[in-house]
Design a protein around this motif. Structure first.
Motif, PDB file in Angstrom:
ATOM      1  N   THR A   1      44.386  46.271  45.732  1.00  0.00           N
ATOM      2  CA  THR A   1      44.034  46.246  47.147  1.00  0.00           C
ATOM      3  C   THR A   1      43.905  47.678  47.683  1.00  0.00           C
ATOM      4  O   THR A   1      44.419  48.629  47.082  1.00  0.00           O
TER       5      THR A   1
ATOM      6  N   GLN B   1      38.657  40.978  44.679  1.00  0.00           N
ATOM      7  CA  GLN B   1      37.928  39.973  45.449  1.00  0.00           C
ATOM      8  C   GLN B   1      36.560  40.469  45.926  1.00  0.00           C
ATOM      9  O   GLN B   1      35.718  39.670  46.338  1.00  0.00           O
ATOM     10  N   THR B   2      36.298  41.780  45.864  1.00  0.00           N
ATOM     11  CA  THR B   2      35.001  42.321  46.281  1.00  0.00           C
ATOM     12  C   THR B   2      34.121  42.710  45.091  1.00  0.00           C
ATOM     13  O   THR B   2      32.971  43.091  45.274  1.00  0.00           O
TER      14      THR B   2
ATOM     15  N   ASN C   1      32.616  41.098  42.610  1.00  0.00           N
ATOM     16  CA  ASN C   1      31.395  40.332  42.371  1.00  0.00           C
ATOM     17  C   ASN C   1      30.242  40.822  43.246  1.00  0.00           C
ATOM     18  O   ASN C   1      29.094  40.891  42.799  1.00  0.00           O
TER      19      ASN C   1
ATOM     20  N   ARG D   1      44.926  41.719  36.886  1.00  0.00           N
ATOM     21  CA  ARG D   1      43.690  41.727  37.687  1.00  0.00           C
ATOM     22  C   ARG D   1      42.588  42.509  36.989  1.00  0.00           C
ATOM     23  O   ARG D   1      41.413  42.126  37.033  1.00  0.00           O
TER      24      ARG D   1
ATOM     25  N   SER E   1      40.871  40.329  34.508  1.00  0.00           N
ATOM     26  CA  SER E   1      39.902  39.438  35.158  1.00  0.00           C
ATOM     27  C   SER E   1      38.639  40.202  35.524  1.00  0.00           C
ATOM     28  O   SER E   1      37.522  39.712  35.347  1.00  0.00           O
TER      29      SER E   1
END
Length: 103
Positions: A30, A48-49, A51, A73, A76
């Protein structure tokens, strides 16, 4: 040579190879985590950003080393980038990665 090295190769060697080819380090923690401590020169793209940034990363035409706090993370993130045709290495936790880098 440890059993993990024989199965997955030596990560330090792969990191040096990626660095020699101008790899970009993408830290997927983050913004708050990144602002507390980060690898100099790394780019912060929270998982989360990521992509939404795939096309911009592809345009850089460089290999990518991902990192986060522990390696989960970034794993991923590496899988996502690889599935989009980007040469990627999961660098794991940023502190561990920092110790392996030649900065």
């Amino acid at each position: 040579m440890g059993i993990l090295n024989s199965l997955f190769g030596n990560k330090s060697v792969k990191i040096k190879d990626f660095q020699s080819r101008g790899a970009i380090i993408i830290d997927v923690r983050t913004v708050s985590e990144y602002s507390q401590s980060a690898i100099p020169g790394s780019k912060n793209m929270p998982l989360q950003t990521l992509n939404a940034n795939i096309e911009n990363i592809k345009k850089l035409n460089k290999p990518v080393i991902t990192c986060c706090a522990s390696g989960v993370r970034s794993g991923s993130a590496a899988a996502l980038l690889k599935s989009n045709g980007i040469e990627t290495l999961n660098g794991g936790g940023f502190m561990s990665l920092y110790k392996k880098l030649e900065l």
